[in-house]
Design a protein around this motif. Structure first.
Motif, PDB file in Angstrom:
ATOM      1  N   LEU A  87       0.829  -1.202   0.000  1.00  0.00           N
ATOM      2  CA  LEU A  87       0.000   0.000   0.000  1.00  0.00           C
ATOM      3  C   LEU A  87       0.867   1.256   0.000  1.00  0.00           C
ATOM      4  O   LEU A  87       0.573   2.232  -0.700  1.00  0.00           O
ATOM      5  N   CYS A  90       2.081   1.980  -3.471  1.00  0.00           N
ATOM      6  CA  CYS A  90       1.004   2.513  -4.320  1.00  0.00           C
ATOM      7  C   CYS A  90       0.714   3.973  -4.008  1.00  0.00           C
ATOM      8  O   CYS A  90       0.427   4.773  -4.909  1.00  0.00           O
ATOM      9  N   VAL A  91       0.771   4.336  -2.738  1.00  0.00           N
ATOM     10  CA  VAL A  91       0.537   5.732  -2.354  1.00  0.00           C
ATOM     11  C   VAL A  91       1.663   6.613  -2.888  1.00  0.00           C
ATOM     12  O   VAL A  91       1.425   7.701  -3.423  1.00  0.00           O
ATOM     13  N   ILE A  98      -6.664   3.017  -5.676  1.00  0.00           N
ATOM     14  CA  ILE A  98      -6.025   1.811  -5.142  1.00  0.00           C
ATOM     15  C   ILE A  98      -7.137   0.878  -4.697  1.00  0.00           C
ATOM     16  O   ILE A  98      -7.952   1.237  -3.841  1.00  0.00           O
ATOM     17  N   HIS A  99      -7.167  -0.299  -5.295  1.00  0.00           N
ATOM     18  CA  HIS A  99      -8.215  -1.283  -4.989  1.00  0.00           C
ATOM     19  C   HIS A  99      -7.674  -2.355  -4.049  1.00  0.00           C
ATOM     20  O   HIS A  99      -6.641  -2.972  -4.327  1.00  0.00           O
ATOM     21  N   CYS A 117      -3.625   5.753   4.509  1.00  0.00           N
ATOM     22  CA  CYS A 117      -4.881   6.190   3.907  1.00  0.00           C
ATOM     23  C   CYS A 117      -5.047   7.706   4.012  1.00  0.00           C
ATOM     24  O   CYS A 117      -5.580   8.348   3.096  1.00  0.00           O
ATOM     25  N   ALA A 120      -2.864   9.101   1.325  1.00  0.00           N
ATOM     26  CA  ALA A 120      -3.492   8.887   0.024  1.00  0.00           C
ATOM     27  C   ALA A 120      -4.555   9.937  -0.251  1.00  0.00           C
ATOM     28  O   ALA A 120      -4.599  10.526  -1.349  1.00  0.00           O
ATOM     29  N   ILE A 127      -9.011   5.244  -2.275  1.00  0.00           N
ATOM     30  CA  ILE A 127      -8.827   3.851  -1.867  1.00  0.00           C
ATOM     31  C   ILE A 127     -10.201   3.206  -1.690  1.00  0.00           C
ATOM     32  O   ILE A 127     -11.077   3.758  -1.009  1.00  0.00           O
ATOM     33  N   ALA A 129     -11.958  -0.498  -0.584  1.00  0.00           N
ATOM     34  CA  ALA A 129     -11.609  -1.744   0.105  1.00  0.00           C
ATOM     35  C   ALA A 129     -12.866  -2.512   0.475  1.00  0.00           C
ATOM     36  O   ALA A 129     -13.942  -1.933   0.665  1.00  0.00           O
ATOM     37  N   VAL A 146     -11.769   6.158   3.336  1.00  0.00           N
ATOM     38  CA  VAL A 146     -11.735   5.023   2.412  1.00  0.00           C
ATOM     39  C   VAL A 146     -13.165   4.686   2.014  1.00  0.00           C
ATOM     40  O   VAL A 146     -14.087   4.781   2.832  1.00  0.00           O
ATOM     41  N   THR A 199     -15.173  -0.045  -7.522  1.00  0.00           N
ATOM     42  CA  THR A 199     -14.003   0.508  -8.197  1.00  0.00           C
ATOM     43  C   THR A 199     -14.315   0.806  -9.659  1.00  0.00           C
ATOM     44  O   THR A 199     -13.922   1.854 -10.192  1.00  0.00           O
TER      45      THR A 199
END
Length: 231
Positions: A87, A90-91, A98-99, A117, A120, A127, A129, A146, A199
């Protein structure tokens, strides 16, 4: 705008007819001798889960840029350090979405995830989730910054349900794309795929509202949903 999406899962098979070319990928694994998390070049999906996630997104946004971040290998299990490192990467990379079709229930693990998070959201990254229900306290899906999603039994392919007062805001369809020759009710199913549908909706909205803030995308997700009954 073509959304740039990181899928943290079991990898992606670009050769699958529901997916096609992806923008790239890599993986993470824990060294059994040192316990250290290492990045690898392997993003191929051995169990099909991440590929099914990718297929749902591609069905709605064919030109979405998908990047595979592999943290599952032979099953859907990993460690918190692997998840956190994936994670964090990705950030830093600043994907649009971001999945995460996963989460952790241990509150001791929530702190580092919350910090990521928060970062992000500050960077304009959405994000998404998965969780098991609108009141499920699983991290990061239940964080306020999120978008959490779960499988709602009454949602058809393009349906969303919005829970205005719940930590996990959205219910969605819980199946991947149909497989020829296999009845859909016998296909894999679950909350992971509901998150992928959310998403996909979010990616489509990013194309429709380019350069708009995340608040616009989330508000439109809510506007495109059925309101869940109170109580």
């Amino acid at each position: 705008m073509t959304p740039d999406i990181a899928i943290i899962d079991s990898g992606i098979n670009p050769g699958h007819p529901h997916v096609g070319p992806i923008t790239g990928g890599h993986g993470y694994e824990t060294d059994p001798k040192t316990g250290q998390v290492a990045q690898t070049g392997d993003f191929m999906d051995k169990i099909g889960h991440g590929t099914a996630i990718a297929g749902i997104i591609k069905e709605k946004v064919l030109d979405a840029g998908l990047y595979a971040v592999k943290i599952f290998n032979r099953d859907l299990g990993t460690s918190v350090p692997v998840l956190t490192q994936a994670l964090a990467w990705c950030v830093r990379r600043k994907f649009d979405i971001i999945h995460l079709s996963l989460g952790v229930e241990n509150k001791d693990s929530a702190g580092p995830l919350k910090q990521l998070c928060d970062t992000a959201r500050e960077k304009g990254i959405l994000i998404i989730a998965s969780a098991r229900g609108p009141e499920h306290r699983i991290y990061p899906a239940c964080f306020s910054n999120v978008v959490g999603a779960y499988r709602h039994p009454d949602c058809a392919w393009d349906d969303l349900v919005f829970h205005a007062e719940s930590p996990v805001a959205f219910g969605a369809h819980g199946f991947p794309r149909p497989i020829p020759g296999l009845p859909q009710e016998k296909n894999v199913q679950g909350h992971s795929f509901a998150a992928a549908h959310v998403t996909a909706h979010a990616a489509a909205l990013m194309k429709l509202y380019p350069d708009h803030p995340l608040e616009t995308i989330i508000r439109q997700l809510q506007n495109n949903s059925h309101s869940a009954p109170a109580g």
